[in-house]
Design a protein around this motif. Structure first.
Motif, mmCIF file in Angstrom:
data_model
loop_
_atom_site.group_PDB
_atom_site.id
_atom_site.type_symbol
_atom_site.label_atom_id
_atom_site.label_comp_id
_atom_site.label_asym_id
_atom_site.label_seq_id
_atom_site.Cartn_x
_atom_site.Cartn_y
_atom_site.Cartn_z
ATOM 1 N N VAL A 49 -7.866 5.149 -18.190
ATOM 2 C CA VAL A 49 -9.176 5.752 -17.932
ATOM 3 C C VAL A 49 -9.167 7.232 -18.341
ATOM 4 O O VAL A 49 -10.104 7.716 -18.986
ATOM 5 C CB VAL A 49 -9.569 5.614 -16.441
ATOM 6 C CG1 VAL A 49 -10.844 6.415 -16.138
ATOM 7 C CG2 VAL A 49 -9.768 4.150 -16.074
ATOM 8 N N PRO A 65 -19.293 7.291 -17.363
ATOM 9 C CA PRO A 65 -18.627 5.984 -17.290
ATOM 10 C C PRO A 65 -19.000 5.000 -18.393
ATOM 11 O O PRO A 65 -18.140 4.246 -18.866
ATOM 12 C CB PRO A 65 -19.062 5.457 -15.916
ATOM 13 C CG PRO A 65 -19.320 6.678 -15.110
ATOM 14 C CD PRO A 65 -19.897 7.670 -16.064
ATOM 15 N N SER A 66 -20.252 4.986 -18.833
ATOM 16 C CA SER A 66 -20.656 4.011 -19.857
ATOM 17 C C SER A 66 -19.942 4.261 -21.188
ATOM 18 O O SER A 66 -19.534 3.314 -21.868
ATOM 19 C CB SER A 66 -22.175 4.058 -20.056
ATOM 20 O OG SER A 66 -22.582 5.348 -20.477
ATOM 21 N N LYS A 69 -16.110 3.447 -20.706
ATOM 22 C CA LYS A 69 -15.847 2.003 -20.660
ATOM 23 C C LYS A 69 -15.729 1.419 -22.068
ATOM 24 O O LYS A 69 -14.896 0.554 -22.332
ATOM 25 C CB LYS A 69 -16.951 1.286 -19.883
ATOM 26 C CG LYS A 69 -16.690 -0.213 -19.693
ATOM 27 C CD LYS A 69 -17.753 -0.855 -18.832
ATOM 28 C CE LYS A 69 -17.423 -2.327 -18.583
ATOM 29 N NZ LYS A 69 -17.377 -3.119 -19.813
ATOM 30 N N ARG A 70 -16.569 1.907 -22.988
ATOM 31 C CA ARG A 70 -16.515 1.392 -24.360
ATOM 32 C C ARG A 70 -15.219 1.775 -25.064
ATOM 33 O O ARG A 70 -14.808 1.096 -26.009
ATOM 34 C CB ARG A 70 -17.713 1.913 -25.162
ATOM 35 C CG ARG A 70 -19.046 1.302 -24.723
ATOM 36 C CD ARG A 70 -20.089 1.416 -25.837
ATOM 37 N NE ARG A 70 -20.370 2.797 -26.172
ATOM 38 C CZ ARG A 70 -21.326 3.530 -25.597
ATOM 39 N NH1 ARG A 70 -22.053 2.998 -24.618
ATOM 40 N NH2 ARG A 70 -21.534 4.775 -25.969
ATOM 41 N N CYS A 77 -8.112 -3.601 -19.758
ATOM 42 C CA CYS A 77 -9.195 -4.012 -18.845
ATOM 43 C C CYS A 77 -8.955 -5.425 -18.319
ATOM 44 O O CYS A 77 -9.134 -5.698 -17.124
ATOM 45 C CB CYS A 77 -10.529 -3.939 -19.572
ATOM 46 S SG CYS A 77 -11.045 -2.254 -19.979
ATOM 47 N N VAL A 88 -14.204 -3.898 -14.115
ATOM 48 C CA VAL A 88 -13.979 -2.528 -14.582
ATOM 49 C C VAL A 88 -15.187 -1.648 -14.304
ATOM 50 O O VAL A 88 -15.052 -0.512 -13.821
ATOM 51 C CB VAL A 88 -13.625 -2.511 -16.092
ATOM 52 C CG1 VAL A 88 -13.666 -1.087 -16.644
ATOM 53 C CG2 VAL A 88 -12.251 -3.119 -16.317
ATOM 54 N N SER A 89 -16.394 -2.151 -14.585
ATOM 55 C CA SER A 89 -17.605 -1.343 -14.355
ATOM 56 C C SER A 89 -17.744 -0.948 -12.896
ATOM 57 O O SER A 89 -18.086 0.200 -12.572
ATOM 58 C CB SER A 89 -18.849 -2.121 -14.797
ATOM 59 O OG SER A 89 -18.807 -2.383 -16.175
ATOM 60 N N LEU A 92 -15.147 1.766 -12.055
ATOM 61 C CA LEU A 92 -15.528 3.090 -12.546
ATOM 62 C C LEU A 92 -16.599 3.703 -11.646
ATOM 63 O O LEU A 92 -16.569 4.902 -11.350
ATOM 64 C CB LEU A 92 -16.033 3.004 -13.986
ATOM 65 C CG LEU A 92 -15.004 2.585 -15.049
ATOM 66 C CD1 LEU A 92 -15.642 2.553 -16.435
ATOM 67 C CD2 LEU A 92 -13.796 3.518 -15.053
#
Length: 477
Positions: A49, A65-66, A69-70, A77, A88-89, A92
């Motif tokens: 992260v 976070p968006s 995450k990508r 993940c 994961v979402s 975060l």
């Protein structure tokens, strides 16, 4: 080190979560970045992260976070969701919810992450040492050496991350400058630093400046140790507490030189080589004892441990500074003899350029953090001997341009007499001219200031008698 190989009580994941949450919230992360590296996170997914947050910040100027995450590694993940049951979402979002976002808290929490990593790394190293030392066939010296290197690396990272306050208003800095100038004026010396004990050198430099790294470079036999010791004695006589870290010469040999220097201005001078060999008369012994009493009164201290790393020097200097502060004579200047003998950490093993850069940067930080002057001696490249003009220049500094970058002042020492004494051949007229020139410059030592951030460049001619380890003002006859 992964979390699963340690005592669960040692690892507090909330510490890492708090920092990551603050980063994901999109606040100013520069303080955190200056303290923490990816490997300082103990939990593997937290490392991923943090890596992704840094990448997002560098590429897009945002670490929300968006975007993070990508950029996360897909397999990381999958492994995380499988092992924890968290999406994961959702995780975060949980990190963001746990964050403390004030600048002071972010910095404090980042240091907590660093401290946690260090504690666990030390515990892991202790376990490795215990296992290795339990083997009857183990080489104890090798086990101890490896442990020392690994612990030194941990300490180096703690030092790099645990900086003291660096932000100050320009008005506050200006006030300190005015106070220094007023103090120098009141003293009537023009000195804003610690005296060299040499008038012309003081005039050109304002003294040895606190919080500065001063480097003195020379080829062997030019007088590096002689200059450092003689100036340290003069500074100590003026009431400044000085430390000498001697990586090459033991304290007894340095003391013999110091005794000879003290006696140089007396009627009975004794070469330091005679003191070392015991070739002294009864009168000499009386003078030596008197010089010893004078030296004993000076706030001058020697650390003679060889093979020290930059971290070792820092630890010993901090201890010396604490002891001297308690004694009422705070440490003001530290002479280190010499750069080439400082043992590098294993971090850049084999890359001498990076090793030297790490050492000089550490010495510069030491000067700033302890509020002392650091004078670092250095051996110059042998390539100098192959050219006709033997006076040193900046390009003669060995191994790394970092020396030139980190040092606030760089000076070189040059004694023409050394080369004239060893010159051979030539016609009768040339030999006679060399002999005349040798008489003229026999005791001349050139102190060449090649870099000075806040002062002029130039050469100061000093008087040096190498047999007595004595350096004096150049006008001496």
């Amino acid at each position: 080190m992964n979390a699963h190989v340690m005592d669960a009580k040692a690892f507090v994941p909330e510490i890492e979560q708090n920092v990551l949450g603050a980063v994901l919230l999109g606040g100013d992360i520069h303080e955190t970045l200056s303290i923490l590296k990816e490997h300082h996170f103990v939990e593997a997914f937290h490392r991923e992260v943090y890596r992704s947050a840094i990448a997002a910040h560098e590429r897009y100027g945002s670490s929300n976070p968006s975007i993070v995450k990508r950029l996360l590694n897909e397999q990381a993940c999958v492994d995380f969701e499988k092992s924890t049951g968290f999406q994961v979402s959702a995780y975060l979002a949980r990190l963001v919810g746990s964050a403390t976002v004030s600048g002071a808290s972010a910095t404090e929490n980042a240091r907590k992450v660093l401290d946690q990593w260090a504690r666990i790394a030390i515990a892991g190293e202790a376990g490795r040492v215990h296992a290795a030392a339990s083997d009857p066939a183990a080489d104890a010296k090798m086990v101890a050496s490896e442990a020392a290197k690994n612990l030194d690396d941990i300490i180096s990272e703690l030092r790099a991350g645990g900086r003291k306050k660096t932000r100050v208003s320009v008005g506050g800095a200006a006030m300190r400058a005015v106070e220094a100038a007023q103090a120098a004026r009141e003293k009537g010396s023009g000195l804003t630093g610690i005296t060299w004990g040499l008038n012309d050198l003081n005039r050109m430099t304002g003294g040895i400046q606190r919080r500065d790294l001063t480097l003195i470079g020379a080829r062997p036999s030019m007088g590096k140790t002689t200059v450092a010791l003689s100036c340290a004695i003069k500074a100590a006589k003026a009431g400044h507490c000085c430390g000498i870290v001697s990586l090459e010469m033991d304290a007894d040999k340095l003391a013999s030189r110091a005794l000879s220097d003290i006696m140089f201005d007396w009627r009975g001078k004794v070469p330091y080589a005679n003191i070392v060999r015991g070739e002294v008369s009864d009168d000499d012994i009386d003078a030596i004892m008197e010089a010893q009493i004078e030296l004993d009164r000076l706030p001058l201290h020697i650390d003679e441990q060889a093979g020290q790393t930059a971290t070792d020097i820092r630890v010993r200097a901090e201890r010396m500074a604490e002891e001297r502060a308690q004694a009422g004579t705070p440490l003001e200047v530290l002479f280190i003899d010499h750069l080439g003998l400082i043992r590098p950490s294993s971090r850049y093993s084999g890359n001498r350029v990076n090793e030297i850069a790490e050492i000089t940067s550490s010495m510069k930080s030491l000067a700033r953090e302890l509020d002392i002057a650091v004078v670092l001696l250095s051996q110059l490249s042998r390539a100098l001997e192959s050219r006709e003009e033997k006076r040193p220049m900046l390009s003669d500094l060995r191994d790394s341009g970092a020396i030139e970058q980190d040092a606030d002042m760089i000076a070189f020492l040059f004694r023409e007499a050394y080369y004239l004494e060893r010159a051979q051949g030539g016609s009768f007229e040339e030999q006679a001219a060399r002999a005349d020139k040798l008489i003229e410059c026999q005791n001349k030592l050139e102190f060449i200031i090649a870099k000075q951030r806040n002062g002029p460049l130039g050469t100061v001619d000093l008087y040096a008698d190498m047999a007595f380890s004595a350096v004096r003002n150049g006008a001496r006859q």
